[in-house]
Design a protein around this motif. Sequence first.
Motif, PDB file in Angstrom:
ATOM      1  N   ALA A 190      64.975  35.061  -0.910  1.00 15.47           N
ATOM      2  CA  ALA A 190      63.970  36.023  -0.455  1.00 15.47           C
ATOM      3  C   ALA A 190      63.629  35.806   1.016  1.00 15.47           C
ATOM      4  O   ALA A 190      63.491  36.768   1.786  1.00 15.47           O
ATOM      5  N   GLU A 191      63.504  34.544   1.422  1.00 12.26           N
ATOM      6  CA  GLU A 191      63.235  34.269   2.838  1.00 12.26           C
ATOM      7  C   GLU A 191      64.348  34.809   3.720  1.00 12.26           C
ATOM      8  O   GLU A 191      64.101  35.386   4.781  1.00 12.26           O
ATOM      9  N   ALA A 192      65.587  34.590   3.279  1.00 10.95           N
ATOM     10  CA  ALA A 192      66.721  35.073   4.062  1.00 10.95           C
ATOM     11  C   ALA A 192      66.700  36.592   4.170  1.00 10.95           C
ATOM     12  O   ALA A 192      66.883  37.160   5.262  1.00 10.95           O
ATOM     13  N   LEU A 193      66.453  37.276   3.063  1.00  6.49           N
ATOM     14  CA  LEU A 193      66.478  38.735   3.079  1.00  6.49           C
ATOM     15  C   LEU A 193      65.326  39.313   3.892  1.00  6.49           C
ATOM     16  O   LEU A 193      65.472  40.371   4.521  1.00  6.49           O
ATOM     17  N   LEU A 194      64.178  38.648   3.893  1.00  6.01           N
ATOM     18  CA  LEU A 194      63.049  39.120   4.684  1.00  6.01           C
ATOM     19  C   LEU A 194      63.276  38.951   6.182  1.00  6.01           C
ATOM     20  O   LEU A 194      62.555  39.526   6.991  1.00  6.01           O
ATOM     21  N   GLY A 195      64.280  38.167   6.560  1.00  2.98           N
ATOM     22  CA  GLY A 195      64.577  37.956   7.972  1.00  2.98           C
ATOM     23  C   GLY A 195      65.608  38.914   8.540  1.00  2.98           C
ATOM     24  O   GLY A 195      65.843  38.915   9.747  1.00  2.98           O
ATOM     25  N   VAL A 196      66.242  39.726   7.700  1.00  7.50           N
ATOM     26  CA  VAL A 196      67.282  40.647   8.172  1.00  7.50           C
ATOM     27  C   VAL A 196      66.638  41.911   8.736  1.00  7.50           C
ATOM     28  O   VAL A 196      65.724  42.480   8.137  1.00  7.50           O
ATOM     29  N   ALA A 219      69.053  48.243  -1.605  1.00  3.84           N
ATOM     30  CA  ALA A 219      69.450  47.110  -2.440  1.00  3.84           C
ATOM     31  C   ALA A 219      68.647  45.863  -2.092  1.00  3.84           C
ATOM     32  O   ALA A 219      68.240  45.096  -2.976  1.00  3.84           O
ATOM     33  N   VAL A 220      68.395  45.650  -0.799  1.00  3.33           N
ATOM     34  CA  VAL A 220      67.603  44.490  -0.369  1.00  3.33           C
ATOM     35  C   VAL A 220      66.162  44.624  -0.852  1.00  3.33           C
ATOM     36  O   VAL A 220      65.561  43.661  -1.331  1.00  3.33           O
ATOM     37  N   ARG A 221      65.593  45.819  -0.763  1.00  4.76           N
ATOM     38  CA  ARG A 221      64.224  46.025  -1.254  1.00  4.76           C
ATOM     39  C   ARG A 221      64.133  45.733  -2.750  1.00  4.76           C
ATOM     40  O   ARG A 221      63.194  45.069  -3.211  1.00  4.76           O
ATOM     41  N   THR A 222      65.099  46.218  -3.503  1.00  2.00           N
ATOM     42  CA  THR A 222      65.100  45.987  -4.952  1.00  2.00           C
ATOM     43  C   THR A 222      65.199  44.502  -5.269  1.00  2.00           C
ATOM     44  O   THR A 222      64.466  43.981  -6.122  1.00  2.00           O
ATOM     45  N   GLU A 223      66.085  43.802  -4.579  1.00  2.00           N
ATOM     46  CA  GLU A 223      66.257  42.367  -4.810  1.00  2.00           C
ATOM     47  C   GLU A 223      64.999  41.592  -4.418  1.00  2.00           C
ATOM     48  O   GLU A 223      64.579  40.657  -5.120  1.00  2.00           O
ATOM     49  N   LEU A 224      64.389  41.981  -3.319  1.00  2.00           N
ATOM     50  CA  LEU A 224      63.176  41.304  -2.882  1.00  2.00           C
ATOM     51  C   LEU A 224      62.030  41.535  -3.861  1.00  2.00           C
ATOM     52  O   LEU A 224      61.292  40.604  -4.204  1.00  2.00           O
ATOM     53  N   ARG A 225      61.842  42.755  -4.326  1.00  2.00           N
ATOM     54  CA  ARG A 225      60.776  43.038  -5.283  1.00  2.00           C
ATOM     55  C   ARG A 225      60.965  42.215  -6.553  1.00  2.00           C
ATOM     56  O   ARG A 225      59.998  41.695  -7.125  1.00  2.00           O
ATOM     57  N   ARG A 226      62.205  42.090  -6.995  1.00  2.00           N
ATOM     58  CA  ARG A 226      62.484  41.297  -8.200  1.00  2.00           C
ATOM     59  C   ARG A 226      62.105  39.841  -7.992  1.00  2.00           C
ATOM     60  O   ARG A 226      61.479  39.209  -8.849  1.00  2.00           O
ATOM     61  N   ARG A 227      62.436  39.302  -6.854  1.00  2.00           N
ATOM     62  CA  ARG A 227      62.158  37.890  -6.584  1.00  2.00           C
ATOM     63  C   ARG A 227      60.680  37.644  -6.269  1.00  2.00           C
ATOM     64  O   ARG A 227      60.147  36.591  -6.605  1.00  2.00           O
ATOM     65  N   LEU A 228      60.032  38.578  -5.637  1.00  2.00           N
ATOM     66  CA  LEU A 228      58.615  38.409  -5.334  1.00  2.00           C
ATOM     67  C   LEU A 228      57.737  38.523  -6.573  1.00  2.00           C
ATOM     68  O   LEU A 228      56.610  38.011  -6.602  1.00  2.00           O
ATOM     69  N   ALA A 229      58.258  39.176  -7.600  1.00  4.87           N
ATOM     70  CA  ALA A 229      57.454  39.409  -8.807  1.00  4.87           C
ATOM     71  C   ALA A 229      57.504  38.272  -9.808  1.00  4.87           C
ATOM     72  O   ALA A 229      56.644  38.182 -10.686  1.00  4.87           O
ATOM     73  N   ASP A 230      58.493  37.359  -9.681  1.00  6.94           N
ATOM     74  CA  ASP A 230      58.715  36.399 -10.760  1.00  6.94           C
ATOM     75  C   ASP A 230      59.136  35.044 -10.207  1.00  6.94           C
ATOM     76  O   ASP A 230      60.034  34.958  -9.367  1.00  6.94           O
ATOM     77  N   ASP A 231      58.473  33.966 -10.686  1.00  4.35           N
ATOM     78  CA  ASP A 231      58.794  32.610 -10.228  1.00  4.35           C
ATOM     79  C   ASP A 231      60.240  32.248 -10.505  1.00  4.35           C
ATOM     80  O   ASP A 231      60.926  31.672  -9.651  1.00  4.35           O
ATOM     81  N   ALA A 232      60.699  32.555 -11.719  1.00  2.73           N
ATOM     82  CA  ALA A 232      62.065  32.172 -12.085  1.00  2.73           C
ATOM     83  C   ALA A 232      63.085  32.900 -11.213  1.00  2.73           C
ATOM     84  O   ALA A 232      64.072  32.318 -10.767  1.00  2.73           O
ATOM     85  N   ALA A 234      62.594  33.944  -8.229  1.00  2.00           N
ATOM     86  CA  ALA A 234      62.490  33.498  -6.844  1.00  2.00           C
ATOM     87  C   ALA A 234      63.451  32.363  -6.544  1.00  2.00           C
ATOM     88  O   ALA A 234      64.036  32.297  -5.458  1.00  2.00           O
ATOM     89  N   GLY A 235      63.629  31.468  -7.493  1.00  2.00           N
ATOM     90  CA  GLY A 235      64.480  30.314  -7.254  1.00  2.00           C
ATOM     91  C   GLY A 235      65.919  30.496  -7.680  1.00  2.00           C
ATOM     92  O   GLY A 235      66.738  29.582  -7.509  1.00  2.00           O
ATOM     93  N   ALA A 236      66.258  31.653  -8.225  1.00  2.00           N
ATOM     94  CA  ALA A 236      67.621  31.864  -8.716  1.00  2.00           C
ATOM     95  C   ALA A 236      68.596  32.012  -7.555  1.00  2.00           C
ATOM     96  O   ALA A 236      68.265  32.621  -6.540  1.00  2.00           O
ATOM     97  N   PRO A 237      69.798  31.468  -7.695  1.00  2.00           N
ATOM     98  CA  PRO A 237      70.804  31.644  -6.634  1.00  2.00           C
ATOM     99  C   PRO A 237      71.289  33.081  -6.590  1.00  2.00           C
ATOM    100  O   PRO A 237      71.076  33.861  -7.515  1.00  2.00           O
ATOM    101  N   ALA A 238      71.951  33.430  -5.511  1.00  2.00           N
ATOM    102  CA  ALA A 238      72.497  34.780  -5.371  1.00  2.00           C
ATOM    103  C   ALA A 238      73.700  34.747  -4.450  1.00  2.00           C
ATOM    104  O   ALA A 238      73.745  33.965  -3.508  1.00  2.00           O
ATOM    105  N   ALA A 239      74.659  35.584  -4.737  1.00  2.00           N
ATOM    106  CA  ALA A 239      75.818  35.742  -3.857  1.00  2.00           C
ATOM    107  C   ALA A 239      75.519  36.898  -2.911  1.00  2.00           C
ATOM    108  O   ALA A 239      75.768  38.060  -3.221  1.00  2.00           O
TER     109      ALA A 239
END
Length: 388
Positions: A190-196, A219-232, A234-239
Amino acid sequence: MESSVLAFATDLLDEGADAFFGNLTDRAGVGGVTLASVYHAARDVFPHNPHRVVRYLEPGAAYFRPDPAHWTGRRLRPTPSTAIGDRDPFAEAAAEARRRGLKLHAWTVFCHNDRLGFEHPDCAPANAFGDRRLTDLCPAHPEVRAYAATLVAELARYGVDAIRAESLHFHGLRHGYHHERYFEELGPVAEALLGVCFCTHCRAAADRAGVPAEEVAAAVRTELRRRLADDAAAGAPAALDELAGGAFAAYVDASAATVSSLAAELTEQARRHGMRLSFMDGAGPGRGWLAGIDLPALAAAADQIETLGYAKTPEAVREKVAAFALHGVRPQEMAVILRPMAMDCDGPADLAAKIAVLRELGVPEVEFYHYGLMRLSSLDRIGAALAG
């Protein structure tokens, strides 16, 4: 091997030319000084400053006197620091450096500029939600690129040997503002995506490269919303290279082309004025993808790649430099910054061993960080190490 010490103009003003340059030549024994021309906000402790121990540096201030004729009609323009009063530290440094046979480099922070970002939010990077990161300027914005090119031309007036280009790229989310707060764990993705950056100019550059910018942003907005909404989540890896069906990776590659083309333009500008341009890559190989840092392209565009050799051991310094070769940057095309202070060095022999490693690898230039932030004994350590 050429050598220099990085310094602030306030070091020169506070200590006076005789003490400042005397310490560089008599204690450190270096052949040049790398003086900050435009710098970001900071609060630092100065161990040997005769007038103050703690100093605040103003956001995005300039430490030379801009020529108004070069900035007519420009929104983005350098503002001299109040610390220099009516003096021109670069003119003073240039005259003293010439008299003493030293080289003068202009250490210039280009895109990390709180002052200009807050004054002109439309020139700052925007995340996928459209939120502006006001501590920075976007290297895709035409006015930012014009500002950078004019800075290079301005500094040529002082007979500068080289421009040390810091922050000539995009930046991530962290380390932008003094009171940053993240009370929920964002996670590295999420930190990485918020910096693009998804500003109008970055999207246009991606579209010109055949990348569907709006599809990537969605796609970035969708991924960020998913990670910002849930602790699990947030820490999941992503390609990340597979996000948006691979279009995200192409979008970031377009951002890298933006940075490389700006570096090439500024290098050409510097060469026209008889200067070199070093691109400063503080992150190191493999860590700058999301910042738009394409090392092979930048090595071809700029005269030199400069990196931080901050490490406890000579072997660790060797590994840092060797890693660049895996990314198409030869040691002969590099400059390396070392810290002689106790945090990295336990004495002159340790620093001398690191310098010996750089010489062995063929690195032609070493710099030392930072004149005002180190004790005088650390300047002596540089002199002993270079002599050894």
